[in-house]
Design a protein around this motif. Structure first.
Motif, mmCIF file in Angstrom:
data_model
loop_
_atom_site.group_PDB
_atom_site.id
_atom_site.type_symbol
_atom_site.label_atom_id
_atom_site.label_comp_id
_atom_site.label_asym_id
_atom_site.label_seq_id
_atom_site.Cartn_x
_atom_site.Cartn_y
_atom_site.Cartn_z
ATOM 1 N N ARG A 166 -24.284 -64.417 -10.366
ATOM 2 C CA ARG A 166 -25.057 -63.391 -9.666
ATOM 3 C C ARG A 166 -24.227 -62.791 -8.533
ATOM 4 O O ARG A 166 -24.174 -61.574 -8.344
ATOM 5 N N GLU A 167 -23.546 -63.661 -7.780
ATOM 6 C CA GLU A 167 -22.730 -63.190 -6.665
ATOM 7 C C GLU A 167 -21.538 -62.369 -7.139
ATOM 8 O O GLU A 167 -21.126 -61.418 -6.473
ATOM 9 N N ASP A 168 -20.994 -62.720 -8.306
ATOM 10 C CA ASP A 168 -19.888 -61.937 -8.868
ATOM 11 C C ASP A 168 -20.356 -60.520 -9.201
ATOM 12 O O ASP A 168 -19.632 -59.546 -8.963
ATOM 13 N N ALA A 169 -21.554 -60.409 -9.762
ATOM 14 C CA ALA A 169 -22.092 -59.096 -10.105
ATOM 15 C C ALA A 169 -22.343 -58.273 -8.842
ATOM 16 O O ALA A 169 -22.008 -57.083 -8.780
ATOM 17 N N VAL A 170 -22.934 -58.903 -7.832
ATOM 18 C CA VAL A 170 -23.200 -58.211 -6.566
ATOM 19 C C VAL A 170 -21.889 -57.764 -5.933
ATOM 20 O O VAL A 170 -21.760 -56.630 -5.455
ATOM 21 N N SER A 171 -20.887 -58.645 -5.941
ATOM 22 C CA SER A 171 -19.592 -58.324 -5.348
ATOM 23 C C SER A 171 -18.948 -57.123 -6.045
ATOM 24 O O SER A 171 -18.368 -56.248 -5.386
ATOM 25 N N ALA A 172 -19.055 -57.076 -7.367
ATOM 26 C CA ALA A 172 -18.468 -55.960 -8.118
ATOM 27 C C ALA A 172 -19.123 -54.637 -7.725
ATOM 28 O O ALA A 172 -18.436 -53.619 -7.559
ATOM 29 N N LEU A 173 -20.436 -54.659 -7.542
ATOM 30 C CA LEU A 173 -21.146 -53.433 -7.163
ATOM 31 C C LEU A 173 -20.809 -53.013 -5.734
ATOM 32 O O LEU A 173 -20.651 -51.825 -5.450
ATOM 33 N N VAL A 174 -20.675 -53.987 -4.852
ATOM 34 C CA VAL A 174 -20.294 -53.684 -3.460
ATOM 35 C C VAL A 174 -18.905 -53.068 -3.423
ATOM 36 O O VAL A 174 -18.641 -52.113 -2.683
ATOM 37 N N ASN A 175 -18.002 -53.596 -4.252
ATOM 38 C CA ASN A 175 -16.636 -53.059 -4.313
ATOM 39 C C ASN A 175 -16.601 -51.627 -4.855
ATOM 40 O O ASN A 175 -15.654 -50.877 -4.604
ATOM 41 N N LEU A 176 -17.663 -51.261 -5.584
ATOM 42 C CA LEU A 176 -17.754 -49.900 -6.111
ATOM 43 C C LEU A 176 -18.405 -48.944 -5.113
ATOM 44 O O LEU A 176 -18.583 -47.764 -5.403
ATOM 45 N N GLY A 177 -18.773 -49.475 -3.942
ATOM 46 C CA GLY A 177 -19.279 -48.615 -2.885
ATOM 47 C C GLY A 177 -20.754 -48.721 -2.577
ATOM 48 O O GLY A 177 -21.251 -48.051 -1.666
ATOM 49 N N TYR A 178 -21.511 -49.561 -3.300
ATOM 50 C CA TYR A 178 -22.931 -49.714 -3.028
ATOM 51 C C TYR A 178 -23.132 -50.730 -1.902
ATOM 52 O O TYR A 178 -22.339 -51.681 -1.759
ATOM 53 N N ASN A 179 -24.183 -50.561 -1.097
ATOM 54 C CA ASN A 179 -24.416 -51.554 -0.050
ATOM 55 C C ASN A 179 -24.995 -52.824 -0.672
ATOM 56 O O ASN A 179 -25.556 -52.793 -1.783
ATOM 57 N N GLU A 180 -24.873 -53.908 0.038
ATOM 58 C CA GLU A 180 -25.221 -55.208 -0.531
ATOM 59 C C GLU A 180 -26.698 -55.307 -0.899
ATOM 60 O O GLU A 180 -27.058 -55.877 -1.928
ATOM 61 N N THR A 189 -33.202 -57.048 -10.616
ATOM 62 C CA THR A 189 -34.027 -56.321 -11.593
ATOM 63 C C THR A 189 -33.513 -56.542 -13.010
ATOM 64 O O THR A 189 -34.294 -56.801 -13.943
ATOM 65 N N ILE A 190 -32.204 -56.470 -13.180
ATOM 66 C CA ILE A 190 -31.606 -56.655 -14.511
ATOM 67 C C ILE A 190 -31.767 -58.092 -14.985
ATOM 68 O O ILE A 190 -32.136 -58.344 -16.142
ATOM 69 N N GLY A 195 -32.653 -61.926 -18.429
ATOM 70 C CA GLY A 195 -32.508 -63.379 -18.393
ATOM 71 C C GLY A 195 -31.223 -63.813 -17.726
ATOM 72 O O GLY A 195 -30.243 -63.059 -17.677
ATOM 73 N N PRO A 196 -31.196 -65.052 -17.204
ATOM 74 C CA PRO A 196 -30.049 -65.538 -16.436
ATOM 75 C C PRO A 196 -28.782 -65.767 -17.251
ATOM 76 O O PRO A 196 -27.705 -65.890 -16.684
ATOM 77 N N GLU A 197 -28.896 -65.791 -18.579
ATOM 78 C CA GLU A 197 -27.726 -66.049 -19.421
ATOM 79 C C GLU A 197 -27.014 -64.774 -19.853
ATOM 80 O O GLU A 197 -26.060 -64.817 -20.624
ATOM 81 N N ALA A 198 -27.464 -63.624 -19.374
ATOM 82 C CA ALA A 198 -26.842 -62.358 -19.753
ATOM 83 C C ALA A 198 -25.375 -62.326 -19.329
ATOM 84 O O ALA A 198 -25.032 -62.793 -18.241
ATOM 85 N N PRO A 199 -24.472 -61.800 -20.171
ATOM 86 C CA PRO A 199 -23.049 -61.724 -19.821
ATOM 87 C C PRO A 199 -22.841 -60.903 -18.549
ATOM 88 O O PRO A 199 -23.537 -59.910 -18.306
ATOM 89 N N LEU A 200 -21.883 -61.332 -17.745
ATOM 90 C CA LEU A 200 -21.628 -60.684 -16.466
ATOM 91 C C LEU A 200 -21.362 -59.190 -16.624
ATOM 92 O O LEU A 200 -21.881 -58.370 -15.867
ATOM 93 N N GLY A 201 -20.548 -58.831 -17.612
ATOM 94 C CA GLY A 201 -20.215 -57.424 -17.824
ATOM 95 C C GLY A 201 -21.447 -56.581 -18.114
ATOM 96 O O GLY A 201 -21.587 -55.461 -17.605
ATOM 97 N N ASP A 202 -22.368 -57.147 -18.914
ATOM 98 C CA ASP A 202 -23.602 -56.427 -19.233
ATOM 99 C C ASP A 202 -24.463 -56.256 -17.989
ATOM 100 O O ASP A 202 -25.077 -55.203 -17.785
ATOM 101 N N VAL A 203 -24.517 -57.293 -17.170
ATOM 102 C CA VAL A 203 -25.323 -57.227 -15.939
ATOM 103 C C VAL A 203 -24.792 -56.136 -15.025
ATOM 104 O O VAL A 203 -25.558 -55.349 -14.458
#
Length: 213
Positions: A166-180, A189-190, A195-203
């Motif tokens: 989850r933190e990896d996904a959030v970090s990727a979005l923050v690096n793209l310019g979105y606020n935390e 939401t995703i 579900g929690p087993e969704a691949p990181l790239g898809d999330v």
């Protein structure tokens, strides 16, 4: 302080168990969900949270360290003690707790026994902008639990792995310019829908679409 115990379940109670560790019986408080997965004679590892007070020394045990981490995290909120934290963890899986926290969803917390509307609102409000806990990092494998479990059998999934993803996904979005805050809400939401087993790239891709709407 005690952080972890390996031993055999000697006895089970309504809200506690006795864990035999090389002949010493440790009285450990535990939630209903944890106790329901145990039986006398079972070899287990418990992740321990130690509470020291002037008049008491208490151990609380968890089969998964991320549950222990949330137990601590929830009690940082005024009005949430050990009883309320256990009630939430017994009612709501940690993945749902993380989603509800990111989305400010008070109804999820209100499902727990003894957590009224006012406290549920406070929990949702205070957790919304806080990063979820990831738990401790262990350098060795920990045993699985269940009928086939034996002490020393390594797990295939690291403790807190879902939170780290989850933190990896959030970090990727923050690096793209979105606020935390925006990033956490989108990821929650995703994950709630996929579900929690969704691949990181898809999330990440689906979160980007969510943010673009």
């Amino acid at each position: 302080m005690i952080g972890m115990l390996k031993g055999t379940v000697e006895a089970l109670g309504a809200d506690e168990l006795v864990l035999d560790v090389e002949g010493v019986g440790y009285l450990v408080g535990a939630g209903a969900r944890t106790l329901s997965r145990l039986e006398p004679g079972q070899a287990i590892v418990l992740h321990i949270e130690t509470h020291v007070r002037e008049d008491a020394f208490k151990l609380f045990g968890f089969l998964d360290d991320i549950d222990r981490a949330w137990f601590v995290h929830l009690q940082n909120i005024q009005g949430v003690g050990a009883k309320a934290a256990f009630a939430i963890l017994d009612t709501v899986p940690v993945s749902e707790i993380a989603n509800a926290a990111a989305l400010g969803d008070k109804s999820t917390f209100a499902r727990a026994k003894g957590v009224g509307p006012k406290l549920a609102t406070r929990i949702a409000t205070e957790l919304k902008d806080k990063a979820p806990p990831t738990g401790r990092s262990f350098s060795i494998g920990l045993p699985v639990h269940g009928d086939e479990a034996t002490v020393g059998t390594p797990t295939t999934k690291p403790s807190g792995g879902e939170s780290l993803a989850r933190e990896d996904a959030v970090s990727a979005l923050v690096n793209l310019g979105y606020n935390e805050g925006q990033a956490r809400q989108a990821v929650a939401t995703i994950l709630r829908s996929s579900g929690p087993e969704a691949p990181l790239g898809d999330v990440i891709r689906q979160s980007l679409k969510e943010l673009a709407t």
